[in-house]
Design an enzyme around this catalytic site. Structure first.
Site, PDB file in Angstrom:
ATOM      1  N   GLU A  49       0.814  -1.228   0.000  1.00  0.00           N
ATOM      2  CA  GLU A  49       0.000   0.000   0.000  1.00  0.00           C
ATOM      3  C   GLU A  49       0.843   1.272   0.000  1.00  0.00           C
ATOM      4  OE1 GLU A  49      -2.422  -3.182   2.031  1.00  0.00           O
ATOM      5  OE2 GLU A  49      -0.395  -2.419   2.275  1.00  0.00           O
ATOM      6  N   ASP A  60      15.802  21.048 -30.568  1.00  0.00           N
ATOM      7  CA  ASP A  60      15.690  22.211 -31.429  1.00  0.00           C
ATOM      8  C   ASP A  60      17.070  22.863 -31.501  1.00  0.00           C
ATOM      9  OD1 ASP A  60      14.336  23.965 -32.997  1.00  0.00           O
ATOM     10  OD2 ASP A  60      13.555  25.178 -31.365  1.00  0.00           O
ATOM     11  N   THR A  66      15.238  21.222 -36.743  1.00  0.00           N
ATOM     12  CA  THR A  66      15.138  22.681 -36.791  1.00  0.00           C
ATOM     13  C   THR A  66      14.338  23.160 -37.994  1.00  0.00           C
ATOM     14  OG1 THR A  66      16.457  24.717 -36.914  1.00  0.00           O
ATOM     15  CG2 THR A  66      17.373  22.795 -38.002  1.00  0.00           C
ATOM     16  N   GLY A  67      13.808  24.363 -37.892  1.00  0.00           N
ATOM     17  CA  GLY A  67      13.111  24.997 -39.012  1.00  0.00           C
ATOM     18  C   GLY A  67      14.070  25.744 -39.912  1.00  0.00           C
ATOM     19  N   GLU A  99       5.344 -10.900   4.740  1.00  0.00           N
ATOM     20  CA  GLU A  99       4.017 -10.868   5.367  1.00  0.00           C
ATOM     21  C   GLU A  99       3.133 -11.985   4.822  1.00  0.00           C
ATOM     22  OE1 GLU A  99       2.737  -6.900   4.584  1.00  0.00           O
ATOM     23  OE2 GLU A  99       4.315  -6.014   5.788  1.00  0.00           O
TER      24      GLU A  99
END
Length: 1044
Positions: free
Chosen positions: A309, A351, A624-625, A770
């Protein structure tokens, strides 16, 4: 209208049946509005709050917990006696956890959808149109504009729709469309058709796009697309269609949840079936149904025990701590799971402008003429240091500093740069940096003048604000700018007409010109050599142009500007400045002075970061542009490409990429390291191809155009200076826009994952213990050793604190020398599964053993036999097997307290084991992570709290222990350290590459005592040994349990 950029103005107007001077009729407007709808982006119908809440319960682990809570609640309702109140604690705590998780989940979902809403900020509120109901231009709401409307736009306006320009009413029209195309400078527009139907948005010079801004000029055009049909609308559709990918960690936890749920189900059913024979035991009153319900409760307890939990809370805390560390490195993380994803990043798509480069245009080279003899000439070439707008740097010739005032040509060149310029430098006191005021190209020239200091201006003692334009101011005091002949596309130059501030016989009016070299040099008849004027010959012109071409296409790919002067221009009253077509006539018979080459320089630290990425097995791709030549040149400078590397099939433009077949595009994404002149759709496509190779992709971006790709990639990284859309679509924001920050974040992500592995495994081994404990008690027929409320306390609190502290483990020194981990690599390998199963089995057996010790061998205990303990449910007064045994003793809180104390203590020892996956505690003592030591102390303090502070023992059904009992707890718990040290030794020496330890007993020298004891923490040994000796030398009747 499709491909409006390829049509002539007349064809576009004819298509809509509209006249440019009068516009649409109201009848046409009504029909077009019905057909195309409002010119706005529709509000995205988000999920309702109820849908979002229900979504949070779709996780398998959460559903199992919810089911366990509901069953526990029903069983608690029918509980009788003293346990009635405590029975409700368990379902209440489980529900509390689930509600908290749901709140966090809903909050994150709400944030994720903000990106689409942020697009609204780019919708203009008003627009200016011509319509037939009025003779003049009218302002209307932008949402009422329809295709075919004649729109007027001017400087400062936001473009209200996608528009095909029909006429330009000023000398030039400049548009800032960086948010859409990523271009770093404003773009000059025209009205001529662009014949290429597949032209990218950057090349559609006759189009205006919705949401972009008019930087200069005035124009008219016809609307060709509105609303979702605009380019910005297409981006919105892409974002809506993009489903958020689950991070590798989320996928791993999902898989873990599925596996765990199956195991839990099987064990629960097995426990219930094993005990069918006990359903009719007398303790249940002989009722088969009551017996079945009793063992059903044990199965529910088992489910609670098996589910970690505390795991969601610990993971969230660890990631949150990681985000704080990243924030100090200028990486602001918006999405917590992405912190871990950074650790397995295999590709960074970055970029260029502002990320790999400074986004501060800088002049790095220039030349003037030195000597001219006929058709031959020699040049004085200079280089300039400094890569930002800061006026700090020097002019060098052959790598040696020079005084610019010693060269007459440089004095005149600086004068042209200062006066033929509308920009300036400004010192931003808040940020502590120099910034541009105006165009980037012109600011670079302003900065150059400051570095040249041609009049030896005294600069010492000036404040940074005064220093910004000190040298430019000196030049502007000598000459006054009268008027400007603005830049136009046909002549590719601009000029200023200047007169001296102090008229004299020798000083007279001049016209200073700057522009594209091919355009300016063609209009030059002379060249400046020193202070003299020499005729331009074809040979000299060829030499100048060859140098400029070399600068523009070499390793630097510089943007070159030619600088010239007209020594005897016409007087102002003799010029006709109303018509810009006349400007070229006044810019003839020029004298060439020199040329400057500039670029957006790479950030100084980027080359080392790219090298670090290569070492770490991460591929860096520039997207990139900008044009391909510039992009490849920057790639070479920063190490993405080698200086002489052939870039064939490794660098593509958007157009070249489109022309490839799908399989060739896929191969291109596998090999390429540079994509230039790209559009938003290209970025998304590249991400998809990379994901098909199972690459984990980090994508950077700053404009609206980047948002779909940012959302689609595993890690969207927005720039701090970027748009709100990009930031809200991203997982991380770079406060300093710096590529090196991404690499630092990746390193942090790897460290976080390593630490996360440790605490996840720590929690899982606890849960295995457990489960084994409950399974053993049920299989052996022992009384309950642990109840659900105790298990919740251990899972959430006492285990949660050390698990969180494990997030502070120091990172490995060679963390960036390893390749990215495979995102499909399991959290727990086969060996680790065995290792933690072995530890878990010991934890479970030790817990049950502690309870059994109290029953069988403890002083003050009942000292029952093993048979009596394993058949306690048959205990009653008339049963001879239990003669002299008080049956109430089997409900004593002591065995439960012993079991819980052993579980908690063993988990603290296990936390120490988790300091390192394979490194011994002898070499990495606990104080290597002081937070872990503190958390263990706090967890034990909380355990003492529930033992000794009323009414907590009643709630947890436990009781205080004496010293003998505590010594027994330590005796049972400490061996887990020895056990894990043995398993670590095996892993170190036989399953991994041999380290420094004595692992090859072939030669006696390598197995010397000094070699085996090298690096041992002797203070830790001296501290722990007396404790161990004391614990195990004290008699606690431990052996009696086995003899019994």
């Amino acid at each position: 209208m499709e491909n409006a950029h390829t049509k002539t103005v007349e064809e576009v107007l004819g298509h809509f049946g509209v006249n440019e001077s009068t516009g649409l009729s109201l009848e046409q407007v009504k029909k077009l509005k019905e057909r195309w709808g409002s010119n706005e982006l529709p509000a995205e119908e988000g999920k309702t709050l109820l849908e979002l809440v229900i979504e949070q319960f779709e996780d398998l682990l959460v559903r199992i917990l919810l089911l366990a809570a509901c069953i526990s609640f029903v069983l608690a309702w029918f509980e009788e006696g003293e346990e009635t109140i405590t029975a409700f604690v368990e379902p209440f705590v489980i529900l509390l956890i689930l509600v908290a998780n749901a709140i966090v989940g809903v909050w994150q979902e709400r944030n994720a959808e903000n990106a689409i809403e942020a697009l609204k900020e780019y919708e203009p509120e008003m627009g200016k149109v011509y319509r037939q109901d009025r003779k003049s231009v009218q302002r209307i709401k932008a949402k009422d504009i329809v295709p075919g409307d004649i729109v007027e736009i001017a400087v400062g306006d936001k473009v209200p729709a996608d528009i095909r320009l029909t006429s330009i009413k000023s000398t030039t029209l400049r548009v800032d469309q960086s948010i859409l195309t990523g271009e770093s400078v404003s773009v000059i527009k025209h009205t001529d058709p662009v014949p290429d139907p597949r032209a990218v948005n950057q090349d559609k010079k006759n189009m205006l796009f919705s949401g972009t801004n008019i930087a200069a000029g005035k124009a008219m055009g016809v609307v060709v697309a509105t609303g979702v049909n605009t380019e910005i609308g297409k981006i919105r559709d892409e974002m809506v269609a993009t489903e958020q990918e689950r991070t590798p960690l989320q996928q791993k936890l999902d898989e873990f949840g599925e596996q765990l749920s199956k195991v839990i189900s099987l064990i629960c059913i097995a426990v219930w079936i094993i005990n069918i024979g006990h359903f009719n035991d007398p303790v249940h009153g002989g009722s088969w149904i009551r017996g079945a319900i009793y063992y059903f409760k044990i199965a529910v307890a088992l489910a609670v025990a098996a589910i970690p939990e505390g795991l969601p809370a610990v993971i969230t805390t660890c990631l949150a701590l990681g985000t704080r560390r990243m924030a100090k490195k200028n990486a602001i993380v918006r999405s917590l799971p992405s912190v871990e994803t950074l650790g397995c990043t295999s590709v960074i798509c970055s970029d260029k402008t502002g990320t790999l480069t400074t986004n501060q245009m800088s002049v790095c080279r220039m030349f003037i003429l030195d000597k001219v003899e006929g058709d031959t000439c020699s040049l004085n070439e200079f280089s300039i240091t400094g890569s930002t707008y800061a006026p700090i740097g020097e002019v060098q010739k052959d790598d040696k500093p020079v005084k610019c005032h010693q060269y007459d040509g440089l004095v005149e060149l600086a004068t042209i740069c200062a006066l033929c310029n509308d920009s300036a430098l400004d010192y931003n006191e808040a940020k502590g940096v120099y910034e541009k005021v105006g165009e980037a190209t012109e600011t670079a020239l302003t900065c150059l003048v400051e570095k040249m200091n041609v009049f030896d201006t005294e600069l010492k003692g000036l404040s940074k604000i005064e220093r910004a334009n000190a040298c430019n101011s000196v030049i502007k005091q000598l000459m006054k700018k009268e008027f400007t002949l603005e830049f136009s596309r046909d002549r590719k130059s601009m000029s200023v007409y200047c007169t001296p501030n102090k008229p004299s016989r020798t000083s007279m009016s001049k016209m200073f010109v700057k522009g594209a070299p091919e355009g300016v040099i063609d209009r030059c008849t002379h060249i400046r050599v020193g202070s003299t004027k020499v005729p331009m010959t074809p040979g000299v012109k060829q030499k100048i142009m060859s140098v400029i071409r070399e600068w523009g296409s070499g390793s630097d790919t510089l943007r070159c500007l030619a600088l010239a002067t007209h020594d005897n221009p016409l007087k102002r009253e003799e010029m006709h400045l109303e018509d810009s077509a006349n400007f070229i006539k006044y810019e003839t018979n020029l004298t060439f002075v020199g040329c400057v080459g500039m670029l957006d320089p790479p950030r100084i630290e980027v080359a080392s970061s790219v090298k670090l990425c290569r070492q770490a097995g991460i591929r860096v791709i520039m997207i990139t542009g900008d044009n391909k030549g510039t992009a490849v040149a920057i790639c070479r400078r920063i190490g993405i490409f080698g200086q002489d590397e052939d870039v064939t099939s490794k660098a593509f433009t958007g157009r070249e990429f489109d022309e490839l077949s799908p399989s060739a595009q896929r191969d291109a994404c596998l090999n390429a390291r540079c994509f230039a002149r790209v559009e938003p759709s290209h970025k998304s496509k590249i991400v998809e191809f990379l994901q098909s190779f199972d690459e984990i992709t980090a994508m950077t971006g700053d404009g609206v155009n980047d948002a779909p790709a940012l959302k689609k990639s595993e890690i969207g990284i927005a720039m701090g200076s970027g748009t709100a859309v990009a930031k809200t679509a991203s997982e991380m924001v770079l406060a300093d826009d710096n590529f090196s920050t991404i690499v630092a974040a990746v390193e942090e992500g790897r460290a976080i994952y390593n630490n996360m592995k440790q605490f996840i495994r720590y929690l899982i081994s606890s849960n295995v213990g457990e489960v084994v404990c409950i399974f053993l008690t049920a299989a052996l027929g022992f009384p309950e050793a642990l109840i659900p409320v105790q298990l919740l306390w251990v899972n959430l609190v006492t285990d949660g604190l050390p698990a969180t502290a494990l997030g502070f483990n120091p990172p490995d020194l060679d963390i960036m020398n390893k390749p990215p981990r495979n995102p499909k690599e399991p959290l727990i390998s086969g060996w680790l599964f065995f290792r933690y199963l072995a530890i878990g089995c010991y934890v479970g057996a030790a817990t049950v053993g502690a309870a059994a010790w109290w029953f069988i061998a403890a002083d003050g205990g009942p000292r029952v036999s093993f048979y009596q303990l394993s058949h306690f449910l048959q205990c009653k007064e008339d049963n001879p097997d239990f003669d002299g045994v008080d049956c109430a003793i089997f409900e004593s809180p002591y065995p439960m307290t012993m079991a819980l104390s052993v579980l908690v203590t063993i988990e603290m020892c296990n936390a120490l084991n988790s300091l390192s996956e394979n490194q011994s505690l002898l070499r990495m003592p606990p104080w290597e992570n002081i937070w872990l030591v503190g958390s263990i102390c706090l967890s034990m303090s909380l355990h003492f709290l529930i033992l000794y502070v009323e009414p907590l023992p009643l709630i947890f059904q436990i009781t205080p222990l004496n010293l003998t009992q505590w010594l027994m707890v330590l005796k049972i718990s400490l061996p887990v350290i020895l056990m894990d040290e043995t398993l670590k030794f095996v892993a170190r020496n036989y399953l991994e590459q041999p380290g420094k330890e004595c692992v090859q007993p072939a030669t006696k020298s390598s197995c010397s005592l000094s070699a085996c004891t090298d690096g041992i923490s002797w203070p830790f040994v001296l501290l722990i040994m007396p404790l161990v000796v004391w614990v195990y030398s004290t008699d606690t009747n431990f052996s009696d349990m086995f003899w019994s």
